[in-house]
Design a protein around this motif. Structure first.
Motif, PDB file in Angstrom:
ATOM      1  N   ASN A 118       0.795  -1.230   0.000  1.00 14.14           N
ATOM      2  CA  ASN A 118       0.000   0.000   0.000  1.00 14.14           C
ATOM      3  C   ASN A 118       0.825   1.276   0.000  1.00 14.14           C
ATOM      4  OD1 ASN A 118      -2.225  -1.517  -0.263  1.00 14.14           O
ATOM      5  ND2 ASN A 118      -2.820  -1.448   1.898  1.00 14.14           N
ATOM      6  N   ILE A 152     -14.941  -6.207  -0.350  1.00 14.34           N
ATOM      7  CA  ILE A 152     -15.308  -5.968   1.065  1.00 14.34           C
ATOM      8  C   ILE A 152     -16.267  -4.795   1.140  1.00 14.34           C
ATOM      9  CG2 ILE A 152     -13.433  -7.019   2.325  1.00 14.34           C
ATOM     10  CD1 ILE A 152     -11.824  -4.508   2.149  1.00 14.34           C
ATOM     11  N   ARG A 209     -17.478  -0.224  -2.502  1.00 11.77           N
ATOM     12  CA  ARG A 209     -16.297   0.638  -2.349  1.00 11.77           C
ATOM     13  C   ARG A 209     -16.577   1.976  -3.054  1.00 11.77           C
ATOM     14  NH1 ARG A 209     -11.817  -2.566  -1.113  1.00 11.77           N
ATOM     15  NH2 ARG A 209     -10.690  -0.680  -0.563  1.00 11.77           N
ATOM     16  N   PRO A 210     -17.246   2.916  -2.397  1.00 15.75           N
ATOM     17  CA  PRO A 210     -17.632   4.168  -3.056  1.00 15.75           C
ATOM     18  C   PRO A 210     -16.416   5.044  -3.389  1.00 15.75           C
ATOM     19  CG  PRO A 210     -18.096   4.270  -0.722  1.00 15.75           C
ATOM     20  CD  PRO A 210     -17.605   2.879  -0.991  1.00 15.75           C
ATOM     21  N   VAL A 238     -12.351   9.566   7.525  1.00 16.05           N
ATOM     22  CA  VAL A 238     -10.944   9.333   7.196  1.00 16.05           C
ATOM     23  C   VAL A 238     -10.876   8.325   6.052  1.00 16.05           C
ATOM     24  CG1 VAL A 238      -8.778   8.382   8.061  1.00 16.05           C
ATOM     25  CG2 VAL A 238     -10.179   9.833   9.537  1.00 16.05           C
ATOM     26  N   THR A 240      -6.778   6.353   0.764  1.00 21.60           N
ATOM     27  CA  THR A 240      -6.459   6.652  -0.640  1.00 21.60           C
ATOM     28  C   THR A 240      -7.002   8.006  -1.065  1.00 21.60           C
ATOM     29  OG1 THR A 240      -8.373   5.278  -1.168  1.00 21.60           O
ATOM     30  CG2 THR A 240      -6.200   4.294  -1.515  1.00 21.60           C
ATOM     31  N   GLU A 263      -1.736   7.019   8.042  1.00 23.52           N
ATOM     32  CA  GLU A 263      -0.963   5.782   7.861  1.00 23.52           C
ATOM     33  C   GLU A 263       0.519   6.050   7.593  1.00 23.52           C
ATOM     34  OE1 GLU A 263      -4.753   3.849   8.190  1.00 23.52           O
ATOM     35  OE2 GLU A 263      -4.057   5.838   7.619  1.00 23.52           O
ATOM     36  N   THR A 299      -7.590  -2.575  10.151  1.00 23.55           N
ATOM     37  CA  THR A 299      -8.635  -3.452   9.620  1.00 23.55           C
ATOM     38  C   THR A 299      -8.024  -4.597   8.815  1.00 23.55           C
ATOM     39  OG1 THR A 299     -10.556  -3.570   8.151  1.00 23.55           O
ATOM     40  CG2 THR A 299      -8.946  -1.865   7.657  1.00 23.55           C
ATOM     41  N   ILE A 309     -14.392  -0.270   9.997  1.00 24.63           N
ATOM     42  CA  ILE A 309     -14.047   0.448   8.761  1.00 24.63           C
ATOM     43  C   ILE A 309     -14.884  -0.030   7.573  1.00 24.63           C
ATOM     44  CG2 ILE A 309     -12.157   1.057   7.175  1.00 24.63           C
ATOM     45  CD1 ILE A 309     -11.395   2.025   9.891  1.00 24.63           C
ATOM     46  N   PHE A 310     -14.871  -1.324   7.312  1.00 26.19           N
ATOM     47  CA  PHE A 310     -15.548  -1.815   6.100  1.00 26.19           C
ATOM     48  C   PHE A 310     -16.743  -2.691   6.457  1.00 26.19           C
ATOM     49  CE2 PHE A 310     -12.814  -0.364   2.844  1.00 26.19           C
ATOM     50  CZ  PHE A 310     -11.509  -0.505   3.252  1.00 26.19           C
ATOM     51  N   PRO A 311     -17.927  -2.392   5.856  1.00 21.42           N
ATOM     52  CA  PRO A 311     -19.020  -3.369   5.977  1.00 21.42           C
ATOM     53  C   PRO A 311     -18.610  -4.607   5.168  1.00 21.42           C
ATOM     54  CG  PRO A 311     -19.615  -1.595   4.435  1.00 21.42           C
ATOM     55  CD  PRO A 311     -18.268  -1.255   4.986  1.00 21.42           C
TER      56      PRO A 311
HETATM   57  C1  EPZ Z   1      -6.829   1.613   2.031  1.00 23.31           C
HETATM   58  O1  EPZ Z   1      -8.034   1.401   1.334  1.00 23.31           O
HETATM   59  C2  EPZ Z   1      -6.053   0.333   1.823  1.00 23.31           C
HETATM   60  N1  EPZ Z   1      -5.822   0.115   0.399  1.00 23.31           N
HETATM   61  C3  EPZ Z   1      -6.858  -0.828   2.399  1.00 23.31           C
HETATM   62  O2  EPZ Z   1      -6.079  -1.993   2.259  1.00 23.31           O
HETATM   63  C4  EPZ Z   1      -7.109  -0.575   3.876  1.00 23.31           C
HETATM   64  O3  EPZ Z   1      -7.907  -1.621   4.380  1.00 23.31           O
HETATM   65  C5  EPZ Z   1      -7.851   0.760   4.033  1.00 23.31           C
HETATM   66  O4  EPZ Z   1      -7.080   1.805   3.424  1.00 23.31           O
HETATM   67  C6  EPZ Z   1      -8.092   1.131   5.478  1.00 23.31           C
HETATM   68  O5  EPZ Z   1      -6.885   1.143   6.172  1.00 23.31           O
HETATM   69  C7  EPZ Z   1      -4.825   0.780  -0.217  1.00 23.31           C
HETATM   70  O6  EPZ Z   1      -4.121   1.581   0.375  1.00 23.31           O
HETATM   71  C8  EPZ Z   1      -4.627   0.474  -1.676  1.00 23.31           C
HETATM   72  P1  EPZ Z   1     -10.496   3.927   2.962  1.00 23.31           P
HETATM   73  P2  EPZ Z   1      -9.019   2.641   1.044  1.00 23.31           P
HETATM   74  O7  EPZ Z   1     -10.845   4.888   1.894  1.00 23.31           O
HETATM   75  O8  EPZ Z   1      -8.262   3.908   1.004  1.00 23.31           O
HETATM   76  C9  EPZ Z   1     -15.088   4.733   2.709  1.00 23.31           C
HETATM   77  C10 EPZ Z   1      -5.687  -4.161   1.524  1.00 23.31           C
HETATM   78  O9  EPZ Z   1      -6.143  -5.247   1.840  1.00 23.31           O
HETATM   79  N2  EPZ Z   1     -14.951   5.592   1.524  1.00 23.31           N
HETATM   80  O10 EPZ Z   1      -9.547   4.357   4.036  1.00 23.31           O
HETATM   81  O11 EPZ Z   1      -9.845   2.277  -0.123  1.00 23.31           O
HETATM   82  C11 EPZ Z   1     -14.780   3.266   2.404  1.00 23.31           C
HETATM   83  O12 EPZ Z   1     -15.910   2.641   1.849  1.00 23.31           O
HETATM   84  C12 EPZ Z   1      -6.603  -2.984   1.352  1.00 23.31           C
HETATM   85  O13 EPZ Z   1      -4.471  -3.908   1.303  1.00 23.31           O
HETATM   86  C13 EPZ Z   1     -16.070   6.331   1.112  1.00 23.31           C
HETATM   87  O14 EPZ Z   1     -17.132   6.250   1.709  1.00 23.31           O
HETATM   88  O15 EPZ Z   1      -9.900   2.612   2.321  1.00 23.31           O
HETATM   89  C14 EPZ Z   1     -14.443   2.712   3.782  1.00 23.31           C
HETATM   90  O16 EPZ Z   1     -15.637   2.305   4.424  1.00 23.31           O
HETATM   91  C15 EPZ Z   1      -8.043  -3.368   1.654  1.00 23.31           C
HETATM   92  N3  EPZ Z   1     -15.970   7.112  -0.003  1.00 23.31           N
HETATM   93  C16 EPZ Z   1     -13.859   3.939   4.508  1.00 23.31           C
HETATM   94  O17 EPZ Z   1     -14.093   5.063   3.682  1.00 23.31           O
HETATM   95  C17 EPZ Z   1     -14.803   7.240  -0.697  1.00 23.31           C
HETATM   96  O18 EPZ Z   1     -14.769   8.003  -1.690  1.00 23.31           O
HETATM   97  C18 EPZ Z   1     -12.369   3.875   4.739  1.00 23.31           C
HETATM   98  O19 EPZ Z   1     -11.836   3.346   3.558  1.00 23.31           O
HETATM   99  C19 EPZ Z   1     -13.678   6.486  -0.266  1.00 23.31           C
HETATM  100  C20 EPZ Z   1     -13.782   5.680   0.850  1.00 23.31           C
END
Ligand code: EPZ
Length: 416
Positions: A23, A119, A122-123, A162, A165, A189, A303, A326-328
């Motif tokens: 990541n 998972i 993924r919006p 939070v 990405t 992170e 997570t 974090i994730f549903p």
């Molecule tokens: C990053 O994903 C990691 N992936 C994930 O690792 C990691 O689980 C996650 O961060 C949490 O630590 C990469 O870095 C490539 P988020 P990311 O945006 O950024 C919601 C692995 O296994 N959200 O921090 O996609 C989202 O649905 C992966 O290596 C919105 O609602 O996760 C989630 O519920 C899995 N709208 C929450 O935010 C958006 O536009 C946090 O997700 C974007 C996200």
């Protein structure tokens, strides 16, 4: 369809080195789009997701050369198109990381809604909102969307939640915007800190990475240089739990214990006997008990380590409440563990209660996503009998050469 065959119930022992962080690699590769000159990346994990990102960037016209194990040179001045190939985007959730740098450098990018892990939904609403705040216009055609901006302008961006990405994407886009961008409620992170350090070495002006507020003062252009990818903290944490669950003495090397303090806290509470060095950790057979965890953005419990931890809790005395915030949809693999003999009750889509220890029995398994897939390997390694794991692409997305590395520490696993 390739699969793993695992004969469980073996005590493991030996040494395993942690690979470079997936990541971080998946963000530094697109970050090279911002740079005028070639970049040299070291300690890059040779995994499927990195291959997909290389394919995506090469398709755009970037020149990427493998200089040796984990070493890649990337030059992006040859990029000659701004439309990402939909079939490549669908294979890689992290393809969205190309959007910010493309927008900043070329003023336009067209991509399909990214795929990746299943998972939960993924919006990408926060990405779009952030880019619009920086002055981009979005047009949609089905699930293909185009972002355009004459010139990105610095803005104050408050993130309602939070997102790792989103934080990284907006931080990268802002490096070449006109004026200053202030991201509030940013993710913290270690991979974000490492990305900011890389960009600052190329001439960007980023302050506050690793805190909830990041300030980026736009600059004209970024140079291009060298970066060594940091150790993968998720691999490190997973291997520690592998050692504990198989009651082995495993030395995990090339790691950064500082990046997994929250996991170490919970394992310590469970009674784990660990020797923690500067860049290594040794697991020793321990008499563990159940411990509750709540996943949380960094520096909380990651997570991505929830699934291996839950598997470990099936083998220890007592009950543990696992709360995934974090994730549903990131707890559904526990149903597969119950079919192997675990005692896990789902209270609601975000919470399960594990009661251990229970004997696990081998089964034919399908890995649902990257991290649950690795957790199923841990379960199969302690189960009685011979397990088959299918859909191993999901596991090879994030764990370099995992079969050979596990065989080296005594696991009876083979890929057929
Ligand atoms: C990053 O994903 C990691 N992936 C994930 O690792 C990691 O689980 C996650 O961060 C949490 O630590 C990469 O870095 C490539 P988020 P990311 O945006 O950024 C919601 C692995 O296994 N959200 O921090 O996609 C989202 O649905 C992966 O290596 C919105 O609602 O996760 C989630 O519920 C899995 N709208 C929450 O935010 C958006 O536009 C946090 O997700 C974007 C996200």
């Amino acid at each position: 369809m390739e699969q793993y065959i695992i004969n469980g119930n073996k005590v493991l022992g030996g040494e395993i080195a942690v690979a470079g962080a997936k990541n971080q690699a998946l963000k530094v590769l697109p970050a090279a789009i911002l740079c005028q000159n070639p970049c040299l990346l070291k300690n890059v994990p040779e995994i499927e997701d990195v291959e997909r990102m290389i394919e995506l960037l090469t398709d755009l016209g970037a020149q990427i050369t493998r200089k040796g194990k984990g070493e890649y040179e990337i030059s992006t001045k040859e990029i000659n198109k701004t439309k990402l190939k939909p079939e490549l985007v669908k294979k890689l959730r992290a393809s969205i990381m190309v959007a910010g740098p493309m927008l900043a450098r070329f003023g336009e990018v067209t991509l399909a809604h990214p795929g990746g892990c299943i998972i939960g939904q993924r919006p990408i609403d926060l990405f779009i909102e952030g880019f619009q705040k920086l002055g981009a216009q979005m047009s949609e055609d089905g699930d293909i969307f185009t972002l355009r901006a004459e010139k990105l302008r610095g803005a104050e961006i408050i993130l309602p939640r939070v997102s790792v990405t989103v934080t990284e994407n907006l931080m990268m886009a802002a490096t070449l915007a006109e004026g200053t961008t202030h991201i509030k409620n940013a993710a913290m992170e270690p991979e974000i800190v490492a990305l900011a350090e890389f960009l600052n070495q190329q001439g960007s002006k980023i302050k506050g990475a690793g805190t909830p507020e990041i300030l980026i003062e736009g600059v004209k252009e970024l140079k291009g240089g060298e970066v060594k990818i940091i150790p993968d903290r998720i691999e490190c944490g997973t291997f520690i739990m592998l050692g504990l669950i198989t009651n082995g003495q495993i030395k995990i090397t090339n790691c950064e214990p500082k990046h997994i303090e929250n996991l170490l806290y919970s394992l310590d509470k469970a009674g784990a006997k660990l020797e923690i060095g500067q860049d290594y950790i040794v697991t020793h057979p321990s008499n563990l008990k159940g411990v509750d965890i709540v996943t949380h953005e960094y520096p909380g419990f990651p997570t991505d380590l929830q699934a291996p931890f839950t598997v470990l809790m099936t083998q220890v005395k007592g009950t543990s409440l696992i709360h995934e915030t974090i994730f549903p949809g990131r707890l559904f693999y526990t149903d597969i563990l119950n079919q192997m003999g675990a005692n896990i009750i789902m209270c609601d889509p975000h919470r399960v209660v594990v009661t251990g220890p229970t004997k696990l029995y081998a089964k034919k398994l399908v890995s649902p996503d990257l991290r649950a897939g690795m957790a199923l390997i841990l379960a199969a390694l302690v189960a009685e009998g011979s397990s088959i794991i299918e859909n191993i692409y999901q596991i090879n997305r994030g764990y370099e050469n995992i079969v050979a590395r596990l065989q080296k520490i005594g696991a009876d696993i083979k890929q057929v």
